[in-house]
Design an enzyme around this catalytic site. Sequence first.
Site, PDB file in Angstrom:
ATOM      1  N   CYS A  59      -4.189   2.066   4.532  1.00 45.58           N
ATOM      2  CA  CYS A  59      -5.245   1.310   3.852  1.00 45.58           C
ATOM      3  C   CYS A  59      -5.234  -0.129   4.372  1.00 45.58           C
ATOM      4  O   CYS A  59      -4.175  -0.745   4.514  1.00 45.58           O
ATOM      5  CB  CYS A  59      -5.034   1.333   2.341  1.00 45.58           C
ATOM      6  SG  CYS A  59      -5.143   2.990   1.613  1.00 45.58           S
TER       7      CYS A  59
ATOM      8  N   GLY B 133       4.505   3.812  -0.144  1.00 42.97           N
ATOM      9  CA  GLY B 133       4.217   5.211   0.121  1.00 42.97           C
ATOM     10  C   GLY B 133       3.129   5.789  -0.752  1.00 42.97           C
ATOM     11  O   GLY B 133       2.699   5.192  -1.741  1.00 42.97           O
TER      12      GLY B 133
ATOM     13  N   SER C  35       0.424   7.552  -8.969  1.00 43.76           N
ATOM     14  CA  SER C  35      -0.817   7.082  -8.351  1.00 43.76           C
ATOM     15  C   SER C  35      -1.046   7.768  -7.019  1.00 43.76           C
ATOM     16  O   SER C  35      -0.094   8.093  -6.306  1.00 43.76           O
ATOM     17  CB  SER C  35      -0.739   5.562  -8.146  1.00 43.76           C
ATOM     18  OG  SER C  35      -1.894   5.078  -7.503  1.00 43.76           O
TER      19      SER C  35
ATOM     20  N   SER D 255      -6.143   5.525  -6.908  1.00 44.40           N
ATOM     21  CA  SER D 255      -6.388   4.250  -6.227  1.00 44.40           C
ATOM     22  C   SER D 255      -7.762   4.335  -5.568  1.00 44.40           C
ATOM     23  O   SER D 255      -7.904   4.897  -4.482  1.00 44.40           O
ATOM     24  CB  SER D 255      -5.298   3.991  -5.186  1.00 44.40           C
ATOM     25  OG  SER D 255      -4.043   3.806  -5.807  1.00 44.40           O
TER      26      SER D 255
ATOM     27  N   HIS E  58     -10.682   1.632  -5.410  1.00 45.69           N
ATOM     28  CA  HIS E  58     -10.872   0.378  -4.670  1.00 45.69           C
ATOM     29  C   HIS E  58     -12.244   0.202  -4.027  1.00 45.69           C
ATOM     30  O   HIS E  58     -12.534  -0.884  -3.507  1.00 45.69           O
ATOM     31  CB  HIS E  58      -9.775   0.178  -3.625  1.00 45.69           C
ATOM     32  CG  HIS E  58      -8.396   0.324  -4.174  1.00 45.69           C
ATOM     33  ND1 HIS E  58      -8.017  -0.205  -5.395  1.00 45.69           N
ATOM     34  CD2 HIS E  58      -7.298   0.974  -3.692  1.00 45.69           C
ATOM     35  CE1 HIS E  58      -6.748   0.097  -5.632  1.00 45.69           C
ATOM     36  NE2 HIS E  58      -6.295   0.822  -4.629  1.00 45.69           N
TER      37      HIS E  58
ATOM     38  N   ASN F 295      -3.434  -9.403  -4.563  1.00 48.99           N
ATOM     39  CA  ASN F 295      -2.475 -10.358  -4.025  1.00 48.99           C
ATOM     40  C   ASN F 295      -2.675 -10.418  -2.517  1.00 48.99           C
ATOM     41  O   ASN F 295      -2.472  -9.418  -1.825  1.00 48.99           O
ATOM     42  CB  ASN F 295      -1.044  -9.913  -4.335  1.00 48.99           C
ATOM     43  CG  ASN F 295      -0.795  -9.804  -5.821  1.00 48.99           C
ATOM     44  OD1 ASN F 295      -0.691 -10.797  -6.518  1.00 48.99           O
ATOM     45  ND2 ASN F 295      -0.709  -8.575  -6.304  1.00 48.99           N
TER      46      ASN F 295
ATOM     47  N   CYS G  29       0.794  -5.972  -6.059  1.00 51.58           N
ATOM     48  CA  CYS G  29       0.138  -4.762  -5.577  1.00 51.58           C
ATOM     49  C   CYS G  29      -0.293  -4.930  -4.130  1.00 51.58           C
ATOM     50  O   CYS G  29      -1.009  -5.868  -3.785  1.00 51.58           O
ATOM     51  CB  CYS G  29      -1.064  -4.458  -6.465  1.00 51.58           C
ATOM     52  SG  CYS G  29      -1.867  -2.908  -6.074  1.00 51.58           S
TER      53      CYS G  29
END
Length: 369
Positions: free
Chosen positions: A131, A178, A210, A233, A235, A309, A352
């Site tokens: 990602c 991971g 997750s 996740s 996003h 972050n 994160c």
Amino acid sequence: MTTTTNTDTKTDLKSLTKRELQSFCEELGLQSYRSDQIFQWLYQKGVSSFDEMTNLSKDLRSRLADLATVNRIEKVHHQQSKDGTMKFLFELQDEEKHKVESVLIPDFFPDGAPNRLTVCVSSQVGCVFGCSFCATGKMGFFRNLTHGEIVDQVQYINELCLEKYDKQVTNIVYMGMGEPLHNYQSVVESAAILTDEHGLDLSPKRITVSTVGLTKQIKKLAEERQPFNLAISLHAANDEKRDEIMPINNSMNLEQLKEAVTYYYHQLHRPITYEYLLFDEFNDTVEDARELAEIVHWVPSKVNIIMYNDVAGVKLKRAREQRLDQFMQELISHDVTATVRRSRGDDIDAGCGQLAIKEGQKGKTISKN
């Protein structure tokens, strides 16, 4: 199941599932309760040698030492953020001396007493999914962790919590280094150990796993009726934007994710949590919020909006407060249950997407399916 090194062919007891440990003890002619005793020493008391198993006879301890080992990861060091978040660096007991990071996120009552003590645990060394916003993904992939190595992270941090706060870990999230469902078996086995009465004895409701959206594994969780919570996740709320930041979406798009999530809910009747990192002027528009609302309404769900972050070398940045407010207002207008998760531990790169081991060798490439 055994783990070996060049010089040692003994069975690593922490590589065995509970059932395999029972079989191991049966083969030695031991009474059934002995496996429970050993399991408890391994996973509740966190011992690293047979000599510490004091309710076993000396003869039995000696016999076990001849046949088996108790491998345990080692804590290298830890850092504490100004907000109380702590990041731990652990070294694994493999030939390459790989390392992983874990995070303790303490939450306190107004009087200062500890409330939630959440451990963010790693399941792999590195990650294969790459990602674009994630420091771990930039490491490459090295290997999966065993269930024993996952539990060890929690045990070490739990020992610190008992010493520092006089309270054990209350929550566990598989959101560290991971992709947890890419290491499916070790993750579900470690969760089973952590919820076992002879382990940490946590409620499954206190554990969240997750995933970036591995659809086959999401369905497998449902088929096996795994009792912990599931977080996606996400996003980005459309395929175009998700393709841009999450390569997994090229092979498992939102339509496939919808099918898997719907199957999961219909099997378990358990709501989903969507994790949504808010990036400035990328996925934080009113239209993005409307699209996210549609996804959240696929099945009963909620969404955690996470303030990103910043990671070195990543162009995406944390959304500004004004855009966050507009985004939240739009979600609320569409009857979405949403919370904002503020940054924790970013001054020590514990937030994160920030976990990464900066030194190491080139990672391996393996199948993402």
